[in-house]
Structures are given as structure tokens and as C-alpha cells.
Design an enzyme around this catalytic site. Structure first.
Site, mmCIF file in Angstrom:
data_model
loop_
_atom_site.group_PDB
_atom_site.id
_atom_site.type_symbol
_atom_site.label_atom_id
_atom_site.label_comp_id
_atom_site.label_asym_id
_atom_site.label_seq_id
_atom_site.Cartn_x
_atom_site.Cartn_y
_atom_site.Cartn_z
ATOM 1 N N PHE A 102 -14.811 -16.775 -2.336
ATOM 2 C CA PHE A 102 -14.561 -18.238 -1.888
ATOM 3 C C PHE A 102 -15.867 -18.934 -1.895
ATOM 4 C CE2 PHE A 102 -16.737 -15.853 1.484
ATOM 5 C CZ PHE A 102 -17.718 -16.669 2.123
ATOM 6 N N LYS A 127 -7.207 -16.602 -11.009
ATOM 7 C CA LYS A 127 -6.774 -16.281 -9.517
ATOM 8 C C LYS A 127 -7.759 -16.570 -8.399
ATOM 9 C CE LYS A 127 -6.661 -13.939 -6.250
ATOM 10 N NZ LYS A 127 -7.057 -14.491 -5.038
ATOM 11 N N GLU A 168 -8.354 -17.483 -1.831
ATOM 12 C CA GLU A 168 -7.212 -18.147 -1.061
ATOM 13 C C GLU A 168 -8.061 -19.114 -0.027
ATOM 14 O OE1 GLU A 168 -7.815 -14.641 -1.796
ATOM 15 O OE2 GLU A 168 -6.366 -13.641 -0.277
ATOM 16 N N ARG A 169 -9.120 -18.923 0.039
ATOM 17 C CA ARG A 169 -10.200 -19.739 1.232
ATOM 18 C C ARG A 169 -10.453 -21.007 0.622
ATOM 19 N NH1 ARG A 169 -9.079 -15.693 3.704
ATOM 20 N NH2 ARG A 169 -10.228 -13.706 3.402
ATOM 21 N N CYS A 220 -24.371 -14.762 -2.801
ATOM 22 C CA CYS A 220 -24.833 -13.344 -3.338
ATOM 23 C C CYS A 220 -26.302 -13.418 -3.593
ATOM 24 C CB CYS A 220 -23.805 -13.217 -4.715
ATOM 25 S SG CYS A 220 -24.228 -13.987 -5.975
ATOM 26 N N GLU A 276 -24.159 -5.848 3.662
ATOM 27 C CA GLU A 276 -24.131 -7.240 3.497
ATOM 28 C C GLU A 276 -23.652 -8.073 4.757
ATOM 29 O OE1 GLU A 276 -21.585 -8.585 0.557
ATOM 30 O OE2 GLU A 276 -23.199 -10.182 -0.421
#
Ligand code: NAD
Length: 499
Positions: A149, A173, A176-177, A281, A384
Site C-alpha cells: 500500500f 495485483k 487493497e488499500r 521501507c 518493524e
């Protein structure tokens, strides 16, 4: 309520599975759309279309493919504001940060304009008597990408731009967010001249991912997301005979030497630790000052800077340093980890737990937190957090600081702040982390270099973008040719050097 779609065969297609996920506006906490979650049958359909379209695209000469990329760059710049707004609305990051997200993807598209050059093979004239040897890089067929996301524009482009430039079809793909920007990116590619079916977007969750992992028609998979899912996808994808590269989570350390410019180091840490609410990240989540005196100076420089950070919705424009986190569950997890740090005895120098934003009480805002005296056994150090929380671990010496970064299971990025070239050089050489900054807090390599961590931050051998991506999305075929009468002298039965 808006109903999102898939983008299959050049059309927006309604979901057919009857399953949906909520897409939130993290600033208000409201559900702004319903996202269809694909079934295996919808993945099948996309693969079928991709397989039919791909040979024609692979046969289109690389320069023509590059021209589509050129036009795509123009369209991305044309629609920059629209893309950034859609991105911020679903992700929560500020508009300038959202533009950076699009820009860093766009730069990989620019790199891919070099496809004709990058795809040139090797040739040896006269490898043996009358024998020439050459190798060519051919596309894999249909590739798929599963993305996180936190960079809804950049990471999909890191994958599909080189895949397509190499002559593959690509099925994305996305998370979803934040599904809107990936759909817009696919539409824009077709406006740039890409044939239908070469770039498709299928929205979904684990069911769609598993269908991708098991599909015989998909040759390669790129994944970026959290480490447990990276490990799962790498294992299952490889077991199904696919070429797989997976990039996972991070816990990036920044070492601050006693001779560092403390103002610059503090400014760098604030940007790298709290930008995008820490949902990067390559965020710095651990500060490692060397020596107690350095640590005291660092904390003194950080505290007022962090306390004055402005948190708010992207609609507040330049008045905001960072926005909300992505979901209510993410917020809850971050606050739980903060509490675990307090319980374990870390010193909470800046406490953002009570942060509330008037008018946005239902938004997923988290205030900035700063911990001092964190130790390696604590959960806040090992895990994390992916939120606006910076942990300070005091090291007694440079060797101790280096060892901390080396011993952590994650190895995405790291940085050292110092004026001493010898320390910087030693650090860059010895540290077992994939991307290193010297007086640079977020050392994200540019498009023509490659991006990838070490240890549990990445699985597979080739990195993203740069020349590595052209290797990942092609396979080498090597031809040994003897013309015109090599066989007239009879066959050869021994495996021997070409003398
Ligand atoms: P995530 O792992 O939850 O999701 C990533 C993707 O995997 C999504 O498309 C999601 O639908 C899918 N997915 C989730 N659960 C799944 C399951 N059980 N089975 C199959 N597929 C599943 O990650 P996220 O929360 O979207 O992103 C944040 C994470 O990504 C952080 O850990 C961050 O460090 C990492 N990240 C890494 C990099 C890198 O280059 N190393 C870059 C950006 C983000």
C-alpha cells in the site's frame, strides 16, 4: 458509494466473485469505495488475455516499445496532480510526497526508454573455426506483480515498466488499500499506445495471490510487502517453478558518530523517521548515536524538532509534515508497540499517544514518538513498527553500532552520519545491508542503479529496476552457429573445446 473495478483486456470490469473490501480515506476514517476481490476464475481470464496479446507485443521492435514509454512519461507528467490527489486520498500521505511517489516510478519508466540498448545481446565472432556465438535476451511471457500500500504508484511502475519494455505482458495485483492509482496507471499506458491486454490490473486478496502463484501461465512474480508474506510468496512461487523476486520489511539503522554535524543529522532523522508517517521501507526507525555525549546532544536536537512536527490531512497543503497511517488496525498496532516499549523500560522522550486532530477524530492519525534507551531485546527494536516512532539505541563505540546494524535480521537500508571518511568507508564496506547512505538518510538508489535489501528484507537474487530488472524480466538464449557448411564434414561426437 463508489464500486471499484478490475482492468482486464483494456476494459474496466466489475468484480464477479461477490467479495469486496472497504477502501478508506485514512484522514476521515470513512469508507470511500468498495473494492472487488478477484476469484481464481478472474485471474484465469486475465492470464488468457495476456497470453493472447503478449507474442504480438514481444514481436514489436524494442524501439517502438520504448516510444510507448516515452509517451507514457509525458502522460504521467500531464496527470501528475490528478494521480497525486487520488494517491493521497487513499494512502494519506501529503501531496508533495504523493508526487514524489509518482516521480520515482516515472524515473524508472524513463530508464526503460533505453530498452533497445539494454536488450542488446552478446556476440562472439569466430568463437571457433567458422563458428559464431551469440546470446539474446527474450521476454518470459506473462509476469505478475503483487504490491504494497505504501507506494501505490512507484512500486507498480518499478515492476511493470521494465517487464513491458522487455516484451512481457504484466498482471498487477495492487494493495487493497490504495487501488485507484494502479487502475489509472494502466489506463494511461493504453493511452500511450500499449496494446490492450499487456498491462492488466486484477484487485484481490490472498485468494487472487494464491491463484497467481499456482497459475501455469504465469512465468514470473515480483512481490513487495511485509517479510512474512514475501517469504510465503517466494517459497510457493518457486515451488511452482516460477522466477520470483520478493522484497520484504525493514528496520533501518542510522549511526551518528561523535563528529557528525548534529543539526544536519537531526534534520535528516526527522525527515527519514517521520516522513509519510514512517510508512516507508527505507524510513530510519533506529537512531544509533555513538557515545553518551553524542546521544545526549542528539536527543536535545531531536526533541524540539519532533514536538513541532505538524500532523494533518493532505488537504491542508503545505501546512502538514505527515498524514495519518493507512488503517485503524495499523494505528492500533503502532500504539500497542509504543506501549510495549514503555512497559519494557524504554524512555519515551516525545509521547504522541494522546494526539487528537480536531475535526478528524475518526481519522487514523498517530502523533510522533521518540524513544531513548531502547535495547536490542525490546519488541520495539526487533519488530518493524511502520509508524511515526523513532527508537534510539545508545552504542558505546563504532564497532558496537556497526554490530547492531549487522545483527538485526532486516537489512534493507542503513546510514552513517560522520565527517570521517575512514569510518564511512569502513561502514560501507563491512555492513551487511543492501543500501547504504553516507550522510544521506534514505539512500534509495536512482532508476539506473538497482534497489534491494539483504537478509530478511529480500528473497531472490536480482534487484528491482536498473539493469537487474532487464535480467529479471528476460531469459538468455545462447546460439552457437556454424555457417554455411559445418555439417558437411560429418558429425562430432566428443564434447571438446573450440580449437
Ligand atoms: P503486506 O505484506 O500486508 O501486503 C503486500 C501485498 O501482499 C498486498 O498486495 C496484499 O494484498 C498481499 N497480501 C497480504 N497478505 C497476504 C497473504 N496472506 N497472502 C497473499 N498475499 C497477501 O504489506 P503492506 O502492509 O501492504 O506494506 C507494508 C510492508 O511492505 C512493510 O513491511 C514494508 O517494509 C514493506 N515494503 C518493502 C519494500 C521493499 O522494497 N523492501 C518497499 C515498500 C514496502
Amino acid at each position: 458509494m463508489q464500486e471499484q473495478t478490475h482492468y482486464i483486456g483494456g476494459e474496466h470490469v466489475k468484480g464477479g466473485s461477490g467479495r469486496f473490501a472497504d477502501v478508506f480515506n485514512p484522514a476521515t476514517g470513512e469508507v470511500q469505495a468498495q473494492l472487488p476481490l478477484a476469484s481464481a476464475a478472474e485471474i484465469d481470464r486475465a492470464v488468457e488475455i495476456a497470453q493472447a496479446a503478449q507474442p504480438g507485443w514481444a514481436a514489436t521492435n524494442p524501439q517502438r516499445r520504448a516510444r510507448v514509454m516515452m509517451e507514457y512519461v509525458r502522460l504521467l507528467n500531464r496527470d501528475m496532480d490528478k494521480l497525486a490527489e487520488a494517491l493521497s486520498r487513499e494512502h494519506g500521505k501529503t501531496i508533495p510526497d504523493a508526487k514524489g511517489d509518482v516521480q520515482r516510478g516515472l524515473e524508472v519508466v524513463e530508464f526503460c526508454i533505453g530498452a533497445p540498448h539494454l536488450l542488446k545481446g552478446e556476440y562472439t565472432d569466430g568463437a571457433g573455426p567458422g563458428i559464431d556465438m551469440y546470446s539474446m535476451r527474450q521476454p518470459l511471457g506473462v509476469s505478475a506483480g503483487i504490491t504494497p500500500f505504501n507506494f501505490p504508484a512507484m512500486i507498480p511502475m518499478w515492476m511493470f515498466a521494465p517487464a513491458i519494455a522487455c516484451g512481457n505482458a504484466f498482471i498487477l495485483k495492487p494493495s487493497e488499500r490504495a487501488p485507484s492509482v494502479p487502475l489509472m496507471l494502466a489506463e494511461l499506458m493504453e493511452e500511450a499506445g500499449l496494446p490492450k491486454g499487456i498491462l492488466q490490473v486484477v484487485n484481490g486478496d490472498k485468494e487472487a495471490v494464491d491463484a497467481i502463484l499456482e497459475h501455469e501461465g504465469i512465468a514470473s512474480i515480483g512481490f513487495v510487502g511485509s517479510t512474512p508474506i514475501a517469504q510465503y510468496i517466494y517459497g510457493k512461487g518457486c515451488a511452482h517453478g516460477k522466477r520470483v523476486q520478493c522484497f520484504g520489511g525493514a528496520k533501518n539503522h542510522m549511526i551518528i558518530m561523535p563528529d557528525a554535524d548534529m543539526d544536519k543529522a537531526a534534520d535528516a532523522l526527522v525527515g527519514a523517521g517521520y516522513g509519510a508517517a514512517g510508512e516507508r521501507c527505507m524510513a530510519i526507525s533506529v537512531a544509533v548515536p555513538v557515545g553518551d555525549e553524542t546521544a545526549d546532544r542528539l536527543i536535545a536536537a531531536l526533541k524540539p524538532r519532533i514536538e513541532s512536527l505538524k500532523v494533518g490531512p493532505y488537504t491542508s497543503g503545505d501546512d502538514v509534515d505527515f498524514g495519518p497511517v493507512v488503517t485503524a488496525a495499523a494505528k492500533e498496532n503502532i500504539l500497542k508497540l509504543v506501549q510495549s516499549g514503555v512497559d519494557a523500560g524504554a524512555e519515551l522522550v516525545v509521547d504522541g499517544r494522546d494526539f487528537r486532530l480536531q475535526g478528524y477524530e475518526n481519522g487514523f492519525f498517530v502523533g510522533a514518538h521518540l524513544f531513548d534507551r531502547v535495547t536490542p531485546d525490546m519488541e520495539i527494536y526487533r519488530k518493524e513498527i511502520f509508524g511515526p516512532v523513532l527508537s534510539t539505541v545508545r552504542a558505546g563505540s563504532y564497532e558496537e553500532a556497526l554490530k547492531l546494524a549487522m545483527d538485526h535480521e532486516m537489512g534493507n537500508g542503513t546510514a552513517i552520519f560522520t565527517r570521517d571518511g575512514d569510518a564511512a568507508r569502513d561502514f560501507a564496506n563491512r555492513v551487511n545491508v543492501g543500501m547504504v547512505g553516507i550522510n544521506v538518510p534514505i539512500p534509495v538508489p536512482l532508476a539506473y542503479h538497482s534497489f534491494g535489501g539483504w537478509k530478511k528484507s529480500a528473497f531472490g537474487d536480482l534487484n528491482q529496476h536498473g539493469t537487474d530488472s532487464f535480467k529479471f524480466y528476460t531469459r538468455t538464449k545462447t546460439v552457437t552457429a556454424r555457417w554455411p557448411s559445418g555439417i558437411k564434414d560429418g558429425g562430432e561426437f566428443n564434447f571438446k573445446p573450440m580449437d
